[in-house]
Design a protein around this motif. Structure first.
Motif, PDB file in Angstrom:
ATOM      1  N   UNK A 153       0.974  -1.051   0.146  1.00  0.00           N
ATOM      2  CA  UNK A 153      -0.501  -0.033  -0.223  1.00  0.00           C
ATOM      3  C   UNK A 153       0.757   1.037  -0.169  1.00  0.00           C
ATOM      4  N   UNK A 154       2.066   1.169   0.545  1.00  0.00           N
ATOM      5  CA  UNK A 154       2.196   2.299   0.838  1.00  0.00           C
ATOM      6  C   UNK A 154       3.624   2.551  -0.146  1.00  0.00           C
ATOM      7  N   UNK A 155       4.015   1.311  -0.467  1.00  0.00           N
ATOM      8  CA  UNK A 155       5.339   2.376  -1.783  1.00  0.00           C
ATOM      9  C   UNK A 155       5.277   1.176  -3.227  1.00  0.00           C
ATOM     10  N   UNK A 156       4.012   0.668  -3.128  1.00  0.00           N
ATOM     11  CA  UNK A 156       3.730   0.561  -4.696  1.00  0.00           C
ATOM     12  C   UNK A 156       3.915  -1.038  -5.314  1.00  0.00           C
ATOM     13  N   UNK A 157       4.357  -1.816  -4.455  1.00  0.00           N
ATOM     14  CA  UNK A 157       5.359  -3.240  -5.032  1.00  0.00           C
ATOM     15  C   UNK A 157       4.159  -4.635  -3.996  1.00  0.00           C
ATOM     16  N   UNK A 158       4.579  -5.056  -5.081  1.00  0.00           N
ATOM     17  CA  UNK A 158       4.131  -6.496  -4.808  1.00  0.00           C
ATOM     18  C   UNK A 158       4.853  -7.168  -4.036  1.00  0.00           C
ATOM     19  N   UNK A 159       4.768  -7.201  -2.673  1.00  0.00           N
ATOM     20  CA  UNK A 159       5.665  -7.734  -2.474  1.00  0.00           C
ATOM     21  C   UNK A 159       6.152  -9.557  -1.948  1.00  0.00           C
ATOM     22  N   UNK A 160       6.160 -10.174  -2.304  1.00  0.00           N
ATOM     23  CA  UNK A 160       5.920 -11.574  -2.307  1.00  0.00           C
ATOM     24  C   UNK A 160       7.213 -11.879  -1.153  1.00  0.00           C
ATOM     25  N   UNK A 161       8.866 -10.977  -1.356  1.00  0.00           N
ATOM     26  CA  UNK A 161      10.081 -11.905  -0.422  1.00  0.00           C
ATOM     27  C   UNK A 161      10.329 -10.080   0.587  1.00  0.00           C
ATOM     28  N   UNK A 162      10.436 -10.604   1.900  1.00  0.00           N
ATOM     29  CA  UNK A 162      10.698  -9.429   3.219  1.00  0.00           C
ATOM     30  C   UNK A 162      12.105 -10.318   3.325  1.00  0.00           C
ATOM     31  N   UNK A 163      13.796  -8.623   2.907  1.00  0.00           N
ATOM     32  CA  UNK A 163      14.636  -9.693   3.061  1.00  0.00           C
ATOM     33  C   UNK A 163      15.134  -7.839   4.783  1.00  0.00           C
ATOM     34  N   UNK A 164      16.193  -8.764   5.174  1.00  0.00           N
ATOM     35  CA  UNK A 164      16.779  -7.477   6.205  1.00  0.00           C
ATOM     36  C   UNK A 164      18.339  -7.407   5.726  1.00  0.00           C
ATOM     37  N   UNK A 165      18.849  -6.372   5.820  1.00  0.00           N
ATOM     38  CA  UNK A 165      20.596  -6.703   5.163  1.00  0.00           C
ATOM     39  C   UNK A 165      20.966  -5.627   6.274  1.00  0.00           C
ATOM     40  N   UNK A 166      21.735  -6.266   6.941  1.00  0.00           N
ATOM     41  CA  UNK A 166      22.426  -5.901   8.381  1.00  0.00           C
ATOM     42  C   UNK A 166      23.402  -5.847   8.410  1.00  0.00           C
ATOM     43  N   UNK A 167      24.600  -5.627   9.624  1.00  0.00           N
ATOM     44  CA  UNK A 167      25.929  -5.489  10.097  1.00  0.00           C
ATOM     45  C   UNK A 167      26.107  -5.817  11.453  1.00  0.00           C
ATOM     46  N   UNK A 168      26.939  -6.301  11.427  1.00  0.00           N
ATOM     47  CA  UNK A 168      26.755  -6.443  13.460  1.00  0.00           C
ATOM     48  C   UNK A 168      28.288  -6.020  13.538  1.00  0.00           C
ATOM     49  N   UNK A 169      28.704  -5.100  14.517  1.00  0.00           N
ATOM     50  CA  UNK A 169      30.123  -5.141  14.619  1.00  0.00           C
ATOM     51  C   UNK A 169      29.990  -4.697  16.257  1.00  0.00           C
ATOM     52  N   UNK A 170      31.609  -5.047  16.875  1.00  0.00           N
ATOM     53  CA  UNK A 170      32.202  -5.165  18.918  1.00  0.00           C
ATOM     54  C   UNK A 170      31.759  -3.324  18.706  1.00  0.00           C
ATOM     55  N   UNK A 171      31.536  -3.251  19.916  1.00  0.00           N
ATOM     56  CA  UNK A 171      31.518  -1.334  20.021  1.00  0.00           C
ATOM     57  C   UNK A 171      32.480  -0.963  19.957  1.00  0.00           C
ATOM     58  N   UNK A 172      33.340  -1.059  19.700  1.00  0.00           N
ATOM     59  CA  UNK A 172      34.271  -0.518  19.373  1.00  0.00           C
ATOM     60  C   UNK A 172      34.904  -0.526  17.765  1.00  0.00           C
ATOM     61  N   UNK A 173      33.912  -1.093  16.925  1.00  0.00           N
ATOM     62  CA  UNK A 173      33.524  -1.185  15.130  1.00  0.00           C
ATOM     63  C   UNK A 173      34.319  -1.981  14.625  1.00  0.00           C
ATOM     64  N   UNK A 174      35.103  -3.023  15.598  1.00  0.00           N
ATOM     65  CA  UNK A 174      35.891  -4.222  14.833  1.00  0.00           C
ATOM     66  C   UNK A 174      34.800  -5.437  14.856  1.00  0.00           C
ATOM     67  N   UNK A 175      35.173  -6.439  14.003  1.00  0.00           N
ATOM     68  CA  UNK A 175      35.120  -6.927  13.239  1.00  0.00           C
ATOM     69  C   UNK A 175      33.976  -8.237  14.627  1.00  0.00           C
ATOM     70  N   UNK A 176      32.774  -9.108  13.972  1.00  0.00           N
ATOM     71  CA  UNK A 176      32.446 -10.168  14.497  1.00  0.00           C
ATOM     72  C   UNK A 176      32.272 -11.258  14.169  1.00  0.00           C
ATOM     73  N   UNK A 177      32.558 -11.774  13.921  1.00  0.00           N
ATOM     74  CA  UNK A 177      32.809 -13.072  13.191  1.00  0.00           C
ATOM     75  C   UNK A 177      31.058 -13.555  13.069  1.00  0.00           C
ATOM     76  N   UNK A 178      30.411 -14.285  12.285  1.00  0.00           N
ATOM     77  CA  UNK A 178      29.657 -15.099  11.898  1.00  0.00           C
ATOM     78  C   UNK A 178      29.467 -16.509  12.673  1.00  0.00           C
ATOM     79  N   UNK A 179      30.018 -16.702  13.514  1.00  0.00           N
ATOM     80  CA  UNK A 179      29.604 -17.802  14.353  1.00  0.00           C
ATOM     81  C   UNK A 179      29.084 -17.677  15.792  1.00  0.00           C
TER      82      UNK A 179
END
Length: 179
Positions: A153-179
């Motif tokens: 209704x809001x964006x004019x798209x037939x939303x068959x798929x919803x997904x999020x794309x996100x990044x995660x890091x430690x509080x100092x901005x350093x890398x966090x592994x996927x494990x």
């Protein structure tokens, strides 16, 4: 155990903790002073990747960046939520190709598995934050966030798929592994 033994044990613990400066307690991170690292994570170039036709569902509790401190330890998160008229397989193909070209590799492959499974995929880079691709239904978003996403209704798209794309890091901005 008699009362004298209990008292001696408590006294040893109290003195030992006092003398060690409470170093027996594990160090916990907080969100204090993380604003610059949160802003830097939010500008991560890979977060701008999205398949053609994917519409950003901005605002609300499911998008943006923040420091999360709800488990006695803190981490940074920057999230983008998209509504897409294509399939999950098309989203996976896109990120498998584009994230790899940008320097992130999928950790455990990109096989969707059986229908109905909540799918989450993690991508790592040697010296940058990990990135997560997750597929959620509008029902799940309502359950998790108590929000009513309606891009049709809001964006004019037939939303068959919803997904999020996100990044995660430690509080100092350093890398966090996927494990």
């Amino acid at each position: 155990m008699n009362m004298l033994t209990v008292r001696v044990l408590l006294a040893v613990l109290l003195v030992g903790t006092s003398l060690s400066g409470c170093s027996l307690l594990p160090p916990f991170e907080t969100c204090e002073g993380t604003e610059p690292a949160v802003a830097e994570l939010d500008e991560l170039s890979a977060l701008a990747l999205r398949p053609e036709g994917a519409v950003s569902v901005g605002g609300g509790p499911w998008a943006g960046s923040s420091c999360v401190d709800d488990t006695a330890d803190a981490w940074l998160s920057a999230r983008r939520l998209y509504a897409y008229s294509g399939t999950r397989e098309e989203v996976l193909e896109y990120y498998g190709r584009e994230a790899s070209a940008a320097g992130w590799r999928p950790v455990n492959g990109l096989d969707m598995g059986p229908d109905g499974r909540i799918a989450v995929f993690c991508f790592e880079s040697a010296d940058r934050p990990s990135i997560t691709l997750a597929f959620d239904s509008p029902e799940k978003l309502r359950e998790i966030y108590g929000a009513e996403p309606d891009p049709g209704a809001l964006l004019g798209v037939d939303a068959r798929t919803w997904f999020s794309w996100s990044a995660e890091a430690a509080p100092d901005g350093s890398r966090i592994s996927c494990d």
